[in-house]
Design a protein around this motif. Structure first.
Motif: not given
Length: 200
Positions: A89-109
């Motif tokens: 609750l103290d964070g931004e939705v942008e913080h959640a988005s930042a870690l999953i909406h990058t090829l640096r995350f999703g491309n591994h999977y």
């Protein structure tokens, strides 16, 4: 700066009976999640999120992909896949988005399971024990409706206000008694071209 991971979680669900009938092939859901300290918490509005994305997203992609594959028995076993992040609750939705909406995350999977489609996703904000929803789609065919699925679970103590839950989901199999066809039949019935589904 590596991720500060408080804990990880594996959620496994197997459906044997659906609609009062035995599943011809049991449907298995696998969700792997990491509860991490929000690297932007307490810092006010941070303009450039890239340094933390570059440090943390690849680490989480490798970790969560490995957790999924260990349970699934290999990337070739995964049929449906997706991702999700929930910021406290103290964070931004942008913080959640930042870690999953990058090829640096999703491309591994994506590479580990040999996928051709994009990863379905949710990115939300919520308190501890909120529903974590991971939408899934077929890793090779976005029009295959039998694999339009959603994994739902909750973590009683996460996310804390200054945390983020990052998760990957997988299915082995599709809905046991799917019978709504696929989007290609709809397009054909509507007289639309599969390569131009909006008919524009």
């Amino acid at each position: 700066m590596p991720a500060t991971i408080r804990k990880t979680l594996l959620n496994i669900e197997t459906t044997l009976i659906e609609g009062g009938r035995a599943a011809p092939r049991p449907l298995k859901f696998i969700a792997a999640a990491a509860v991490i300290k929000n690297p932007w918490a307490g810092r006010g509005f941070v303009e450039d999120l890239k340094p933390e994305i570059h440090d943390i997203a690849p680490e989480l992609g490798v970790l969560l992909t490995g957790m999924i594959l260990e349970v699934a028995g290999g990337g070739d076993k995964v049929e449906g896949y997706g991702k999700a992040a929930v910021v406290g609750l103290d964070g931004e939705v942008e913080h959640a988005s930042a870690l999953i909406h990058t090829l640096r995350f999703g491309n591994h999977y994506r590479q580990a399971v040999g996928a051709k489609t994009y990863l379905a996703f949710t990115n939300t904000r919520g308190p501890a024990n909120c529903p974590i929803m991971i939408p899934l789609m077929d890793k090779n065919d976005e029009g295959r409706r039998s694999h339009y699925l959603t994994i739902q679970f909750a973590i009683p103590d996460a996310p804390a206000a200054d945390e983020i839950v990052v998760a990957l989901g997988a299915s082995i199999g599709g809905r046991p008694h799917h019978r709504i066809g696929d989007r290609y039949q709809d397009l054909k019935d509507l007289g639309h071209d599969v390569k131009n589904p909006a008919a524009v």
